[in-house]
Scaffold this active site. Structure first.
Site, PDB file in Angstrom:
ATOM      1  N   SER A  61      19.131 -40.848 -18.076  1.00  0.00           N
ATOM      2  CA  SER A  61      19.025 -41.480 -16.607  1.00  0.00           C
ATOM      3  C   SER A  61      17.993 -42.713 -16.721  1.00  0.00           C
ATOM      4  O   SER A  61      18.111 -43.568 -15.971  1.00  0.00           O
ATOM      5  CB  SER A  61      18.371 -40.493 -15.672  1.00  0.00           C
ATOM      6  OG  SER A  61      19.467 -39.837 -15.214  1.00  0.00           O
ATOM      7  N   LYS A  90      19.327 -46.091 -16.250  1.00  0.00           N
ATOM      8  CA  LYS A  90      19.670 -46.710 -14.930  1.00  0.00           C
ATOM      9  C   LYS A  90      18.832 -47.719 -14.285  1.00  0.00           C
ATOM     10  O   LYS A  90      19.512 -48.300 -13.718  1.00  0.00           O
ATOM     11  CB  LYS A  90      19.787 -45.335 -13.879  1.00  0.00           C
ATOM     12  CG  LYS A  90      20.541 -44.358 -14.074  1.00  0.00           C
ATOM     13  CD  LYS A  90      20.396 -42.929 -13.544  1.00  0.00           C
ATOM     14  CE  LYS A  90      21.459 -41.872 -13.700  1.00  0.00           C
ATOM     15  NZ  LYS A  90      20.963 -40.588 -13.251  1.00  0.00           N
ATOM     16  N   TYR A 135      29.878 -44.723 -18.616  1.00  0.00           N
ATOM     17  CA  TYR A 135      28.456 -44.168 -18.057  1.00  0.00           C
ATOM     18  C   TYR A 135      27.820 -43.138 -19.034  1.00  0.00           C
ATOM     19  O   TYR A 135      26.623 -43.342 -19.483  1.00  0.00           O
ATOM     20  CB  TYR A 135      28.761 -43.501 -16.765  1.00  0.00           C
ATOM     21  CG  TYR A 135      27.618 -42.825 -16.191  1.00  0.00           C
ATOM     22  CD1 TYR A 135      26.370 -43.451 -15.707  1.00  0.00           C
ATOM     23  CD2 TYR A 135      27.677 -41.212 -16.269  1.00  0.00           C
ATOM     24  CE1 TYR A 135      25.146 -42.698 -15.672  1.00  0.00           C
ATOM     25  CE2 TYR A 135      26.614 -40.514 -15.843  1.00  0.00           C
ATOM     26  CZ  TYR A 135      25.362 -41.396 -15.383  1.00  0.00           C
ATOM     27  OH  TYR A 135      24.435 -40.457 -14.962  1.00  0.00           O
ATOM     28  N   TYR A 162      13.470 -38.521  -8.908  1.00  0.00           N
ATOM     29  CA  TYR A 162      14.412 -37.572  -8.403  1.00  0.00           C
ATOM     30  C   TYR A 162      13.503 -36.890  -7.204  1.00  0.00           C
ATOM     31  O   TYR A 162      12.816 -37.728  -6.420  1.00  0.00           O
ATOM     32  CB  TYR A 162      14.815 -36.429  -9.423  1.00  0.00           C
ATOM     33  CG  TYR A 162      15.493 -37.065 -10.731  1.00  0.00           C
ATOM     34  CD1 TYR A 162      16.140 -37.691 -10.698  1.00  0.00           C
ATOM     35  CD2 TYR A 162      14.645 -36.454 -11.737  1.00  0.00           C
ATOM     36  CE1 TYR A 162      16.762 -38.399 -12.029  1.00  0.00           C
ATOM     37  CE2 TYR A 162      15.129 -36.863 -13.009  1.00  0.00           C
ATOM     38  CZ  TYR A 162      16.266 -37.976 -13.173  1.00  0.00           C
ATOM     39  OH  TYR A 162      16.408 -38.344 -14.346  1.00  0.00           O
ATOM     40  N   VAL A 215      16.906 -36.752 -18.565  1.00  0.00           N
ATOM     41  CA  VAL A 215      17.048 -35.248 -19.062  1.00  0.00           C
ATOM     42  C   VAL A 215      17.038 -35.005 -20.743  1.00  0.00           C
ATOM     43  O   VAL A 215      16.854 -33.988 -21.238  1.00  0.00           O
ATOM     44  CB  VAL A 215      18.381 -34.339 -18.505  1.00  0.00           C
ATOM     45  CG1 VAL A 215      18.315 -34.395 -17.081  1.00  0.00           C
ATOM     46  CG2 VAL A 215      19.594 -35.264 -18.899  1.00  0.00           C
TER      47      VAL A 215
HETATM   48  N1  GLN Z   1      23.646 -38.174 -18.273  1.00  0.00           N
HETATM   49  C1  GLN Z   1      22.915 -37.524 -17.405  1.00  0.00           C
HETATM   50  C2  GLN Z   1      24.056 -37.076 -16.278  1.00  0.00           C
HETATM   51  O1  GLN Z   1      24.658 -37.877 -15.695  1.00  0.00           O
HETATM   52  C3  GLN Z   1      21.791 -38.199 -17.061  1.00  0.00           C
HETATM   53  C4  GLN Z   1      20.992 -37.376 -16.069  1.00  0.00           C
HETATM   54  C5  GLN Z   1      19.587 -37.530 -16.259  1.00  0.00           C
HETATM   55  O2  GLN Z   1      18.865 -38.029 -17.214  1.00  0.00           O
HETATM   56  N2  GLN Z   1      18.775 -37.190 -15.163  1.00  0.00           N
HETATM   57  O3  GLN Z   1      24.033 -35.905 -15.957  1.00  0.00           O
END
Ligand code: GLN
Length: 622
Positions: free
Chosen positions: A84, A87, A208, A260, A278
Site C-alpha cells: 500500500s 498508493k 494494481y 488506515y 502489509v
Molecule cells: N496489495 C494489498 C491489498 O490490496 C495492499 C494492502 C496494504 O498494503 N495495506 O490488499
C-alpha cells in the site's frame, strides 16, 4: 548560491568497513533498533498466502535527509513488497499526469477511519481517499485510461525515480495476490457498477497487484520519503519526481488517512505524514527535513508494522518532529544589516572618491540574508525596510548565503519593490549568479522599469553602488562647474604662469555619454584632463575597473609613447582638456622645470595605480 551545493559528506551509505564516527542521530537510531528488535508482537500478513511465508524477523531503519544523506541501521537492504505504500506516490503521479480536477472528481480526500480493504464508499460513490484500496484501484484505473497497456510500466518507472534505482517485481507475491484477491475484485466491480472505473476489472487489477508487488528496501522507502519531504526532488539523484502541488496534497492525504484506522492516533502522536503497507514497510516524511523508511513484517491489528510504529514514535518524540510543532524564528534570516559608516570603501579607490564615500557612508545599506527565504522571512525583511528614514539611495540585498527563495517570498519581494520601496532607492541584489532561476525573474523586474539590479558577487554590487555614490555626489552634484586645472594631480607644483601656458596649449572638447575615448592597447597621441562629468575605465572585454571624476586625467601613457592599458568610456556628458604629445614636447622646450614636474607627477600617479591594482588583487585572492 541558490542551488544546493553538494556536501563533502558521501550522499549514500559508505561501505560498512569505512570508519565514520557515529553522529548523534546514528547512535539514536542504533539504540531504537536494539530496543525494538526485542518486540516480537504482531504477525505477518497471511491473507496473501505468499506474504505469509516471509521471514518475520528482519528489522531495518533508514532515514534520508533532504541534503541527500542516508542513515541505515539493521536490515535496510532486504527487499520486501511495497504494497500500500505505493498508493501515496501513485496518487501524486495521477495528480500530475491527469490534473487535480480529474483525480479529485473520481477520488475523495476524506479519512475513512476504516481498514485498508474497506468496501464502503462516500455517499456520492467515490472512494474515501487514495490511501485505501478502493481509492488506489480508482487511481490505477485513471492512469490505465490514460496510458493503456503501458500503465504498469509508467508506474514502475515513476517509483524507480523516487527510489533512484531500478526496482524489481516479486512475481510470486503478484501471482499469489492475483489468485486470492477476491475482495479487491469485489471493490473494483462495485466501483465499475457506479461508473468509478472503466474497462476490464481483471486487467486493471493486474496493474494494481503488480504495483503492490514491487520490491523495495527500508533504504528505498527513506529516499522516497525524502523525495516527498524535499518538495518532489529526489535529494540523491536531483531528479524531480513530482510537482510541489502533488506532493503537498499527497502528504495531506497521508496525514489524514495513511495509517488506515490508526490514522487519527498516528497524526496525534507521531505527527508525520506516513503510509504503511502489509509487506511490513512504513514510509514517513517530514517536509523540508527527512524521509523515514522502516521494515519489519510483524503487523498489528490495523495492518501496521509493530516495530516500525514504535521506531517512528520514538524518533518523533525524542526530537520533537511533530509536523505541527515548529520553531523557526524568522529573524535568523538576517545575518547583518549595516551601512558603510562601519565599513571602509573598497580598496583601490582614489583619495577623492574615498572622501566622497566617507561623507556619504549612509547612502548604501546592506542586508546580508541567509538560509531559506520563505513567506515569513521575506515578510520580516519587508518590515525591517518599512521605515522610509532607513531607506538609502542603494539597498544591497546580499543573497550569497540564501539557499532557496519560495514563490511566496518572491511574490512579497516583487510587491515590496513595486509598492513599498520608493523610486529614490535602488535595490541591488547580490550573490545571484546568472544560472540561478531567480536571475531572470529579477532581470524582468528591471525591464519593467523598477529600480533593481543584480550582481553575481557582493563585491561587484558594492563597487557599482559606490561608483553611483561617487558619481551622484562627486561629479553630478556640481555638473555645471568645471574643475580647475590646478587641481589636477598631474600638474601639481606648477607656477601660475606655467599653468596658464599649459592650458593655452590644449583644446577643450566635449563628448556625449557612452563614447570610448581611449582604446586599450591602441596607440594614442594625447592626454586628457577631465574637467566635467564622469568616465569609467574598463578592460577590453567591458569589465569595469574604476571610475574617474573631474580633477583626474587619463591617457597619460601617450606621453610615454605607450598604448593605454584600459578602455576609457564617458559615463555622462564630459568635457576634457586634451593635450597632444607634440604640444607637450613644445611645452617641455619652453618650460623644462614644469615638464620635469609632470614626469615626476606621472611616476607618482602610476605608482598609485599600481598600489590600487595590488590592493584589488589582494581583495580578490585574499
Ligand atoms: N496489495 C494489498 C491489498 O490490496 C495492499 C494492502 C496494504 O498494503 N495495506 O490488499
Amino acid at each position: 548560491m541558490l542551488t544546493p551545493e553538494p556536501l563533502p559528506f558521501p550522499s549514500s551509505q559508505p561501505p560498512r568497513a569505512a570508519r565514520l564516527l557515529d553522529t548523534p542521530l546514528q547512535s539514536f537510531l542504533r539504540g531504537c533498533h536494539a530496543t525494538f528488535l526485542a518486540d516480537e508482537n504482531g504477525a505477518v500478513a497471511d491473507y496473501i498466502p505468499e506474504l505469509g511465508k516471509v521471514d518475520p524477523d528482519p528489522f531495518g531503519i533508514a532515514v534520508a535527509t533532504v541534503d541527500g544523506f542516508v542513515y541505515e541501521v539493521g536490515d535496510t537492504g532486504i527487499p520486501f513488497t511495497i504494497q500500500s505504500i505505493s498508493k501515496a506516490m501513485v496518487f501524486a503521479f495521477a495528480l500530475d499526469l491527469l490534473g487535480p480536477e480529474t483525480v479529485e472528481a473520481a477520488i475523495g480526500v476524506e479519512p475513512s477511519g476504516e481498514a485498508f480493504n474497506s468496501i464502503r464508499l462516500l455517499p456520492d460513490n467515490r472512494p474515501f481517499n487514495a490511501m485505501v484500496n478502493s481509492g488506489a484501484i480508482a487511481c490505477c484505473s485513471l492512469i490505465a485510461n490514460a496510458e493503456g497497456e503501458g500503465a504498469f510500466d509508467v508506474i514502475h518507472a515513476m517509483l524507480n525515480r523516487y527510489a533512484g534505482r531500478t526496482l524489481e517485481v516479486d512475481e510470486a507475491v503478484f501471482q499469489s495476490e492475483r489468485a486470492t484477491g477476491d475482495r479487491n475484485r469485489a471493490i473494483a466491480y462495485l466501483l465499475r457498477n457506479h461508473g468509478g472505473i472503466k474497462g476490464d476489472v481483471d486487467h486493471l487489477l493486474d496493474t494494481y497487484f503488480r504495483q503492490c508487488s514491487i520490491l523495495v528496501t527500508a533504504r528505498d522507502l527513506a529516499v522516497m520519503g525524502a523525495s516527498l519531504a524535499n518538495h518532489g526532488v529526489n535529494p540523491i539523484t536531483g531528479e524531480t519526481v513530482a510537482s510541489n502541488y502533488a506532493v503537498a496534497r499527497t502528504l495531506a492525504v497521508m496525514s489524514s488517512s495513511g495509517m488506515y484506522d490508526f490514522a487519527g492516533e498516528w497524526i496525534y502522536r507521531v505527527g508525520l505524514p506516513a503510509k504503511s503497507g502489509v509487506g511490513g514497510g512504513i514510509l514517513a516524511a517530514l517536509p523540508s527535513q527527512l524521509g523515514f523508511g522502516t521494515f519489519s513484517p510483524r503487523l498489528d491489528t490495523h495492518g501496521n508494522s509493530v516495530r516500525g510504529i514504535r521506531t517512528c514514535e520514538a524518533v518523533s518524540e525524542a526530537f520533537d518532529l511533530h509536523m505541527l510543532s515548529r520553531w523557526n524564528d524568522v529573524r535568523s534570516c538576517v545575518l547583518a544589516d549595516y551601512d558603510f559608516r562601519a565599513v571602509p570603501p573598497q580598496p583601490g579607490r582614489e583619495t577623492r572618491q574615498q572622501r566622497i564615500l566617507e561623507a556619504r557612508s549612509n547612502a548604501i545599506r546592506v542586508l546580508e540574508l541567509a538560509g531559506k527565504l520563505s513567506f515569513a522571512t521575506m515578510d520580516y525583511v519587508s518590515r525591517r525596510l518599512a521605515d522610509p528614514a532607513g531607506l538609502p539611495d542603494f539597498l544591497i540585498l546580499n543573497l550569497h548565503r540564501v539557499s532557496t527563495i519560495t514563490d511566496a517570498a518572491m511574490r512579497l519581494f516583487i510587491d515590496m519593490l513595486k509598492g513599498q520601496i520608493p523610486p529614490t532607492t535602488t535595490v541591488v541584489v547580490a550573490g545571484v549568479d546568472s544560472a540561478s532561476p531567480v536571475a531572470p525573474r529579477i532581470r524582468a523586474l528591471k525591464d519593467e522599469g523598477l529600480r533593481v539590479r543584480i550582481y553575481p558577487t557582493y563585491d561587484a554590487a558594492v563597487e557599482w553602488a559606490e561608483d553611483q555614490v561617487v558619481y551622484r555626489y562627486g561629479a553630478l552634484s556640481q555638473p555645471a562647474v568645471e574643475v580647475e586645472l590646478k587641481h589636477q594631480p598631474l600638474l601639481a607644483g606648477f607656477a601660475p604662469q606655467e599653468l596658464e601656458d599649459f592650458v593655452g596649449l590644449g583644446a577643450k572638447t566635449a563628448y556625449p555619454a557612452g563614447v570610448r575615448l581611449v582604446a586599450a592597447d591602441q596607440p594614442s597621441d594625447r592626454v586628457y584632463f577631465l574637467l566635467k562629468g564622469m568616465v569609467s575605465t574598463r578592460t577590453a572585454s567591458g569589465t569595469r575597473i574604476g571610475t574617474l571624476i573631474p580633477g583626474m586625467s587619463f591617457g597619460e601613457m601617450a606621453l610615454l609613447e605607450e598604448p593605454s592599458v584600459a578602455d576609457v568610456w564617458s559615463e555622462s556628458e564630459v568635457s576634457c582638456l586634451e593635450v597632444t604629445r607634440e604640444q607637450f614636447h613644445a611645452f617641455q622646450e619652453a618650460h623644462p622645470r614644469a615638464a620635469g614636474r609632470i614626469t615626476h607627477n606621472l611616476a607618482r600617479l602610476l605608482a598609485g595605480r599600481m598600489r590600487m591594482a595590488t590592493a584589488r588583487i589582494g581583495l580578490l585572492t585574499g
